[in-house]
Design a protein around this motif. Structure first.
Motif, mmCIF file in Angstrom:
data_model
loop_
_atom_site.group_PDB
_atom_site.id
_atom_site.type_symbol
_atom_site.label_atom_id
_atom_site.label_comp_id
_atom_site.label_asym_id
_atom_site.label_seq_id
_atom_site.Cartn_x
_atom_site.Cartn_y
_atom_site.Cartn_z
ATOM 1 N N UNK A 246 33.770 59.467 -13.791
ATOM 2 C CA UNK A 246 34.782 58.452 -14.076
ATOM 3 C C UNK A 246 36.180 59.052 -14.205
ATOM 4 N N UNK A 247 36.293 60.305 -14.663
ATOM 5 C CA UNK A 247 37.594 60.944 -14.863
ATOM 6 C C UNK A 247 37.986 61.868 -13.702
ATOM 7 N N UNK B 62 27.334 53.330 -10.757
ATOM 8 C CA UNK B 62 25.904 53.529 -10.492
ATOM 9 C C UNK B 62 25.400 54.882 -10.982
ATOM 10 N N UNK B 63 26.307 55.840 -11.207
ATOM 11 C CA UNK B 63 25.867 57.205 -11.495
ATOM 12 C C UNK B 63 26.304 57.723 -12.866
ATOM 13 N N UNK B 64 27.581 57.611 -13.186
ATOM 14 C CA UNK B 64 28.111 58.248 -14.397
ATOM 15 C C UNK B 64 27.677 57.492 -15.644
ATOM 16 N N UNK C 74 27.969 64.667 -8.617
ATOM 17 C CA UNK C 74 27.774 65.057 -10.011
ATOM 18 C C UNK C 74 28.531 64.097 -10.925
ATOM 19 N N UNK C 75 28.034 63.955 -12.151
ATOM 20 C CA UNK C 75 28.620 63.035 -13.124
ATOM 21 C C UNK C 75 29.372 63.808 -14.205
ATOM 22 N N UNK C 76 29.896 63.106 -15.191
ATOM 23 C CA UNK C 76 30.654 63.709 -16.283
ATOM 24 C C UNK C 76 29.784 64.742 -17.034
#
Length: 159
Positions: free
Chosen positions: A101-102, A11-13, A148-150
């Motif tokens: 994701x990582x 939903x975010x990254x 927070x995302x990538x």
């Protein structure tokens, strides 16, 4: 790692849940040439029938990473997570988003570097850990930023 498949991360990254990332953007002559060269290299490696250290999926599923063939993932210079030890490195600052994701890979990397004795590879893959000069803990600062995302520090989007 689990964060790669996490539905909340979906939903975010902006990093898609695609193995190999081949479906990002349109095809191009350069990308097509890269894929053809990578397949040729994978075929050449397969002919030599190397002993693959790692999960059987390295050879059973389509290409996992864009930057290397599955067969190369067990080479520590390509995948530091599979290095015998990440000790005795210069100090490391690991910053990762909580919805990245990582995320899990970064967290495990930080722990493996700071506690090399506790995060050794299985015995079938670790041949020389006791003789390794890289056994001392590396100083690691691990920062996980919730929601927070990538690559959020370089993003133009306001969070």
């Amino acid at each position: 790692m689990p964060s790669f498949w996490d539905a909340e991360v979906d939903k975010a990254d902006f990093i898609p849940k695609l193995l190999g990332f081949r479906k990002i953007g349109p095809s191009s002559p350069v990308a097509d040439e890269f894929i053809a060269n990578a397949k040729a290299l994978s075929d050449k490696i397969a002919l030599k029938k190397p002993t693959i250290v790692g999960h059987p999926s390295f050879t059973e599923i389509p290409r996992v990473q864009l930057y290397c063939a599955n067969e190369a993932l067990a080479i520590p210079y390509i995948s530091p997570m599979l290095a015998e030890s990440l000790g005795d490195l210069p100090p490391i600052l690991c910053q990762v988003g909580g919805l990245e994701r990582f995320r899990d890979e970064v967290v495990i990397f930080g722990h493996k570097a700071s506690s090399p004795h506790e995060y050794q590879l299985p015995s079938y893959a670790a041949k020389n850990f006791e003789k390794s000069p890289f056994k001392n803990p590396t100083k690691v600062v691990l920062e996980v930023y919730d929601d927070m995302v990538h690559v959020w520090p370089v993003s133009k989007k306001k969070y």
